[in-house]
Design a protein around this motif. Structure first.
Motif, short mmCIF file in Angstrom:
data_model
loop_
_atom_site.label_atom_id
_atom_site.label_comp_id
_atom_site.label_asym_id
_atom_site.label_seq_id
_atom_site.Cartn_x
_atom_site.Cartn_y
_atom_site.Cartn_z
N VAL A 5 1.06 -1.16 -0.08
CA VAL A 5 -0.08 -0.04 0.09
C VAL A 5 1.16 1.10 -0.01
N GLU A 51 -4.20 10.55 4.73
CA GLU A 51 -3.48 9.27 4.09
C GLU A 51 -3.71 8.16 4.99
N SER A 52 -3.25 8.37 6.08
CA SER A 52 -3.25 7.21 7.09
C SER A 52 -4.51 6.68 7.10
N ILE A 55 -5.03 4.35 4.25
CA ILE A 55 -4.22 3.13 4.20
C ILE A 55 -4.85 1.96 5.21
N ARG A 58 -7.33 -0.18 3.97
CA ARG A 58 -6.69 -1.54 3.08
C ARG A 58 -6.21 -2.79 3.77
N ILE A 97 3.47 -0.95 3.94
CA ILE A 97 3.20 0.48 3.67
C ILE A 97 4.30 1.19 3.46
#
Length: 151
Positions: A5, A51-52, A55, A58, A97
């Motif tokens: 990711v 963004e976190s 993430i 996912r 990540i």
């Protein structure tokens, strides 16, 4: 399967050809599935948080999460092979990540099972993808006793 990711644009052409070269050599369960998420429209703390959050959506609860971060642990390619092989033996999906330009927030650090530093040097995100792919291929070869990695 290893899911990566990654925050950022699609692979640049010159990076893409290198990634493809290594990916073509990967065999189950070492193969990579890229999940590229666009950069946030915000900056700094807001970008990191937004963004976190994307993430985290996912990641499944039972995934083994590896966060790439310059403050993480430096390990050898042999150590990486052992870590990944151990997780495959327990049928855990590995999620790696690669955060955005501002990094990730504390929620990702808290969720990570392992925080890995590729180097004390800082690399452009596109190059990190290529280095990561090569290291996964190298780990596969170490695990299978291949001749790619020389001690």
């Amino acid at each position: 399967m290893i899911k990566v990711v990654c925050i950022g644009k699609k692979h640049e052409k010159w990076i893409s050809s290198g990634i493809e070269m290594y990916q073509e050599r990967l065999k189950q369960p070492w193969n990579i599935n890229w999940d590229l998420l666009p950069h946030s429209n915000f900056s700094e703390d807001r970008a990191r948080a937004e963004e976190s959050e994307r993430i985290l959506k996912r990641i499944k609860p039972d995934d083994f999460v590896v966060l790439l971060d310059e403050r993480g642990k430096n390990i050898s390619s042999i150590d990486l092979a052992g870590i990944f092989e151990d997780k495959f033996n327990f049928s855990r999906e590995i999620v790696v990540i690669v955060g955005g330009a501002y990094g990730v927030d504390q929620t990702i650090f808290n969720r990570a099972n392992f925080i890995w530093s590729l180097s004390k040097l800082v690399f452009p995100h596109q190059m990190v993808r290529l280095i990561l792919t090569e290291q996964i291929y190298r780990a596969q070869e170490i695990s299978s006793g291949g001749k790619y990695h020389h001690i």
